[in-house]
Scaffold this motif. Structure first.
Motif, mmCIF file in Angstrom:
data_model
loop_
_atom_site.group_PDB
_atom_site.id
_atom_site.type_symbol
_atom_site.label_atom_id
_atom_site.label_comp_id
_atom_site.label_asym_id
_atom_site.label_seq_id
_atom_site.Cartn_x
_atom_site.Cartn_y
_atom_site.Cartn_z
ATOM 1 N N ALA A 379 -0.309 5.563 8.230
ATOM 2 C CA ALA A 379 0.793 4.900 8.919
ATOM 3 C C ALA A 379 1.138 3.572 8.253
ATOM 4 O O ALA A 379 2.318 3.227 8.103
ATOM 5 C CB ALA A 379 0.430 4.696 10.389
ATOM 6 N N ILE A 380 0.122 2.810 7.834
ATOM 7 C CA ILE A 380 0.369 1.538 7.146
ATOM 8 C C ILE A 380 1.047 1.778 5.809
ATOM 9 O O ILE A 380 2.012 1.085 5.453
ATOM 10 C CB ILE A 380 -0.954 0.774 6.972
ATOM 11 N N ALA A 381 0.580 2.766 5.058
ATOM 12 C CA ALA A 381 1.197 3.081 3.772
ATOM 13 C C ALA A 381 2.631 3.561 3.954
ATOM 14 O O ALA A 381 3.524 3.207 3.178
ATOM 15 C CB ALA A 381 0.370 4.145 3.052
ATOM 16 N N SER A 382 2.877 4.366 4.980
ATOM 17 C CA SER A 382 4.231 4.843 5.247
ATOM 18 C C SER A 382 5.162 3.697 5.618
ATOM 19 O O SER A 382 6.315 3.649 5.179
ATOM 20 C CB SER A 382 4.188 5.878 6.373
ATOM 21 N N ALA A 383 4.671 2.748 6.425
ATOM 22 C CA ALA A 383 5.499 1.605 6.795
ATOM 23 C C ALA A 383 5.780 0.701 5.600
ATOM 24 O O ALA A 383 6.885 0.165 5.457
ATOM 25 C CB ALA A 383 4.812 0.814 7.908
ATOM 26 N N ALA A 384 4.775 0.518 4.722
ATOM 27 C CA ALA A 384 4.967 -0.332 3.545
ATOM 28 C C ALA A 384 5.969 0.273 2.577
ATOM 29 O O ALA A 384 6.767 -0.447 1.959
ATOM 30 C CB ALA A 384 3.628 -0.565 2.852
ATOM 31 N N ALA A 385 5.962 1.597 2.420
ATOM 32 C CA ALA A 385 6.881 2.267 1.506
ATOM 33 C C ALA A 385 8.210 2.616 2.158
ATOM 34 O O ALA A 385 9.139 3.034 1.471
ATOM 35 C CB ALA A 385 6.233 3.548 0.972
ATOM 36 N N ASP A 386 8.290 2.462 3.503
ATOM 37 C CA ASP A 386 9.499 2.815 4.252
ATOM 38 C C ASP A 386 9.865 4.288 4.059
ATOM 39 O O ASP A 386 11.029 4.651 3.938
ATOM 40 C CB ASP A 386 10.667 1.917 3.844
#
Length: 483
Positions: A379-386
């Motif tokens: 979830a953090i990686a998805s939010a960082a990459a949008d």
């Protein structure tokens, strides 16, 4: 009397019974002020004399199942499930929880169901509310059976008198709460250590002697522990704890101790205007409902007791000019999320040192399950990459400091629950092949060994947030770390 045989005066605390050889202003046990008073000298101890038992010991083979009796159903399926199938004759149940959690409402609902199902008297004794107040609540939740009897009394003798007046056919007794009832034979105020233990001991002996289940409500302290001595929990056969926030309607009933069933079960209820309503499938409460995926969300499967529950992990990553970026956490363990943020940045190559990171669960759920680590990182990686994670993807696994994904308990049940609720691609730790019955799971189980491999499997997410790597072609069923 010679000086050798003269006895010294003793001083005793009227609250907890603590004794000392000299007077002090503050009790050394319960820390109460002004409760230590001089008492009569104790008589010298005499050797124990064997007494004839009222009921002789019996061989276990001589006790038939008919004497044991069947379990008493409370009428609430979730409550019966965590009790192990219902109440046992002579069982003493202690229910604790914060004020307003719904303890009294739950027991009043169960009392009405038992009265209606058995046609036998059910006694509800309250030391906190009057009969009229109890009747108002009973009408609101529909507890109006003629076999349900209400009484208000803070005296133990009166409570026992109400029980005797109903005869031996009483099916269930509820005392709300044990800290508000006092015995005239014991010194100290109601709620003190001596009074609580005396009341609990008397009620326990009544339950065992007459074979009637007793439900005791226990107040809690600021630390959310049962008020009074810890021995109160040892006296009870079953200890249940009701949890829930005032901002949400969800209530979790957790079995802390159970001599007649599993001690790690959890039941879910929802607080409504008509009382507590059972939630047989609570996974929908902890997930968002949307038609299109959004960045920063990932589904995981947690374990509450023995029940797998789907939960949505949400993350938000935003740029900041502050020298110390913020780390906000809600519903998850703060220190563990901080560790996962560091692992995601160091191992997966996600730039987070100059960004604010927020992580939370949905629906007010609180989870400390390490099986949600992988979902937090994704979830953090998805939010960082949008870049959003597909809606049919779920992730289960514990993440170590080296970035490896480790197996967690009840992995087969987690995968089966995710597949049952429509998730067709499930990320799991490597080596899960033995614990998952692929014939019964209608989903593609993808094995990943590290966080980087999990991001590689997600394709465009890995090539965006980390160093450029070729996309990995998705394969059905099992994808091993060597692929």
């Amino acid at each position: 009397m010679s000086p050798a045989t003269r006895t010294r005066p003793t001083f005793r605390c009227t609250e907890c019974g603590w004794t000392t050889s000299k007077w002090v202003g503050r009790c050394g046990e319960c820390q109460a002020w002004g409760t230590v008073e001089e008492s009569a000298a104790a008589a010298p101890a005499r050797p124990a004399v064997a007494a004839a038992p009222q009921r002789p010991a019996r061989r276990v083979s001589e006790i038939s199942e008919a004497e044991v009796g069947s379990r008493l159903k409370t009428g609430l399926g979730e409550l019966d499930r965590i009790l192990g199938g219902g109440l046992v004759a002579g069982q003493v149940l202690l229910l604790s929880g914060e004020p307003g959690a719904g303890k009294s409402t739950l027991l009043l609902t169960a009392a009405n169901s038992v009265a209606a199902a058995t046609g036998r008297p059910v006694l509800y004794v309250s030391g906190e509310e009057s009969v009229h107040q109890l009747a108002t609540r009973a009408r609101r939740i529909g507890a109006t059976d003629d076999h349900l009897y209400l009484a208000d009394s803070g005296d133990l003798g009166e409570a026992v008198g109400h029980l005797d007046a109903l005869g031996d056919s009483v099916a269930l007794v509820i005392v709300d709460s044990v800290q508000t009832v006092s015995s005239s034979e014991v010194e100290g105020r109601a709620g003190g250590v001596a009074q609580v233990m005396a009341v609990a001991g008397t009620l326990t002996r009544l339950a065992k002697a007459r074979g009637i289940p007793f439900c005791l409500v226990g107040q809690v302290t600021k630390e959310s522990t049962v008020a009074g001595p810890r021995a109160l929990e040892h006296v009870a056969d079953t200890t249940l704890s009701m949890e829930g926030d005032r901002q949400t309607t969800l209530r979790l009933l957790r079995a802390v101790k159970n001599r007649f069933g599993p001690a790690d079960e959890v039941a879910c209820f929802e607080q409504t205007d008509g009382g507590l309503v059972e939630v047989a499938d609570p996974s929908g409460l902890f997930r968002g409902v949307r038609e299109e995926p959004v960045p920063g969300t990932c589904i995981t499967v947690t374990i509450e007791g023995r029940r797998p529950l789907l939960a949505e992990i949400q993350a938000l990553v935003s740029d900041t000019n502050a020298p110390n970026p913020r780390r906000g956490v809600s519903g998850l363990d703060t220190s563990r999320v901080s560790m996962l943020i560091a692992v995601t940045e160091r191992i997966a190559g996600v730039r987070l040192y100059d960004k604010d990171v927020y992580a939370a669960t949905v629906g007010g759920m609180r989870s400390g399950d390490p099986g949600s680590d992988l979902a937090v990182c994704l979830a953090i990686a998805s939010a960082a990459a949008d870049i959003p994670i597909p809606l049919d993807v779920a992730a289960v696994g514990e993440v170590s400091l080296s970035g490896d994904i480790r197996r967690v308990s009840m992995l087969g049940q987690r995968v089966a629950e995710a597949a049952r609720l429509g998730h067709r691609r499930i990320l799991v730790p490597a080596g899960t092949r033995e614990s998952v019955s692929l014939d019964k799971v209608r989903a593609d189980v993808v094995e990943v060994a590290t966080i980087h491999q999990a991001l590689l499997w997600l394709g465009n997410v890995a090539t965006t947030i980390g160093e450029p790597r070729p996309k990995q072609r998705w394969r059905p069923r099992i994808v091993t770390p060597d692929d």
